[in-house]
Design a protein around this motif. Structure first.
Motif, mmCIF file in Angstrom:
data_model
loop_
_atom_site.group_PDB
_atom_site.id
_atom_site.type_symbol
_atom_site.label_atom_id
_atom_site.label_comp_id
_atom_site.label_asym_id
_atom_site.label_seq_id
_atom_site.Cartn_x
_atom_site.Cartn_y
_atom_site.Cartn_z
ATOM 1 N N ASP A 80 -42.203 -8.602 -37.322
ATOM 2 C CA ASP A 80 -42.719 -7.378 -37.937
ATOM 3 C C ASP A 80 -42.101 -6.136 -37.292
ATOM 4 N N GLY A 81 -40.789 -6.171 -37.120
ATOM 5 C CA GLY A 81 -40.076 -5.008 -36.597
ATOM 6 C C GLY A 81 -39.783 -5.058 -35.109
ATOM 7 N N LEU A 82 -40.418 -5.961 -34.386
ATOM 8 C CA LEU A 82 -40.144 -6.096 -32.953
ATOM 9 C C LEU A 82 -38.985 -7.066 -32.754
ATOM 10 N N ALA A 83 -37.992 -6.639 -31.989
ATOM 11 C CA ALA A 83 -36.784 -7.454 -31.792
ATOM 12 C C ALA A 83 -37.076 -8.693 -30.953
ATOM 13 N N ARG A 84 -36.370 -9.780 -31.285
ATOM 14 C CA ARG A 84 -36.531 -11.004 -30.499
ATOM 15 C C ARG A 84 -35.763 -10.882 -29.193
ATOM 16 N N LYS A 85 -36.436 -11.145 -28.086
ATOM 17 C CA LYS A 85 -35.842 -11.064 -26.749
ATOM 18 C C LYS A 85 -35.403 -12.435 -26.250
ATOM 19 N N GLY A 107 -40.472 -7.872 -28.581
ATOM 20 C CA GLY A 107 -41.058 -6.663 -28.015
ATOM 21 C C GLY A 107 -40.246 -5.428 -28.320
ATOM 22 N N ASN A 108 -40.841 -4.258 -28.021
ATOM 23 C CA ASN A 108 -40.100 -3.004 -28.181
ATOM 24 C C ASN A 108 -39.280 -2.761 -26.921
ATOM 25 N N ASP A 109 -38.618 -1.610 -26.831
ATOM 26 C CA ASP A 109 -37.683 -1.348 -25.734
ATOM 27 C C ASP A 109 -38.335 -1.426 -24.352
ATOM 28 N N ASP A 110 -39.539 -0.855 -24.199
ATOM 29 C CA ASP A 110 -40.187 -0.875 -22.887
ATOM 30 C C ASP A 110 -41.189 -2.022 -22.756
ATOM 31 N N ASN A 111 -41.242 -2.866 -23.784
ATOM 32 C CA ASN A 111 -42.110 -4.044 -23.795
ATOM 33 C C ASN A 111 -43.605 -3.699 -23.710
ATOM 34 N N SER A 112 -43.952 -2.448 -24.061
ATOM 35 C CA SER A 112 -45.368 -2.067 -24.074
ATOM 36 C C SER A 112 -46.096 -2.742 -25.239
ATOM 37 N N GLU A 113 -45.317 -3.087 -26.253
ATOM 38 C CA GLU A 113 -45.832 -3.891 -27.369
ATOM 39 C C GLU A 113 -45.030 -5.182 -27.410
ATOM 40 N N ASN A 114 -45.725 -6.306 -27.336
ATOM 41 C CA ASN A 114 -44.983 -7.562 -27.390
ATOM 42 C C ASN A 114 -45.785 -8.657 -28.078
#
Length: 209
Positions: A80-85, A107-114
């Protein structure tokens, strides 16, 4: 006569209040016992269902689980828009029973949302009883901080849990009585967690062999 009536009411009022309190307390106690009885019956019913399912699965014997690489292929490139790490997979087993697992972390860039997405194949074995015990229960609980419940996602039994304060939540779905698909999120809304799980093609998963 009026004075006598006043005395009569003065004497009866405490008695009526006490009687009312006693009745209310009795009702509350009865409701509590009824709730406990319902809870006990539900637990007994769930245990019977688990035993029945375990016996049925035991008769089938060990079932070969699918290659975890096939499960990895079903993990979306983004949740849902969060890139796979990261995307990993493994197969473990004992006494003839195996479990295949594919896991994707997003997660997002700072991983505050994962979000972590997982697909598990228990081969429809008795091991599934432990992995998805919630699929045989009916849960519906709500507090000031969040909720926990069993529900449906399409035709599949599902389980949800969410904490409003921490914004931590999870949802798991049982597919074809052998695959468990789960999404766990941190710092994110339940709607986004559900949307991430829906990025996995459950119909395609059901047909994987």
């Amino acid at each position: 006569m009026r004075t006598n009536l006043n005395w009569l009411w003065t004497g009866l009022l405490p008695v009526m209040l006490l009687a009312g309190c006693g009745s209310k307390e009795e009702e509350e106690e009865k409701e509590k016992k009824d709730e406990e009885s319902v809870s006990t019956l539900g637990a007994v019913s769930a245990l019977k269902e688990m035993a029945s399912q375990a016996e049925e699965m035991g008769k089938k014997g060990p079932v070969e689980t699918v290659d975890f690489r096939k499960l990895k292929e079903l993990l979306p490139s983004d949740a849902d828009g969060l890139a796979r790490k990261e995307a990993t997979g493994e197969k473990n087993g004992t006494a003839g029973f195996t479990v295949s697992t594919a896991t994707g972390k997003y997660g997002n860039d700072d991983n505050s949302e994962n979000i972590e997405l997982a697909i598990i194949d228990g081969g429809g074995s008795a091991m599934m009883i432990g992995l998805a015990a919630w699929s045989m229960l009916e849960i519906d609980k709500e507090t000031e901080n969040g909720y926990e419940k069993t529900t449906k996602m399409g035709d599949n039994k599902a389980y949800e849990k969410y904490d409003n304060a921490s914004k931590d939540g999870e949802i798991a779905v049982l597919v074809n009585k052998r695959f468990i698909v789960s999404a766990k999120g941190h710092g994110i809304s339940m709607d986004k967690i559900k949307a991430a799980l829906e990025d996995i093609d459950l119909d395609k998963l059901a047909d994987v062999k």
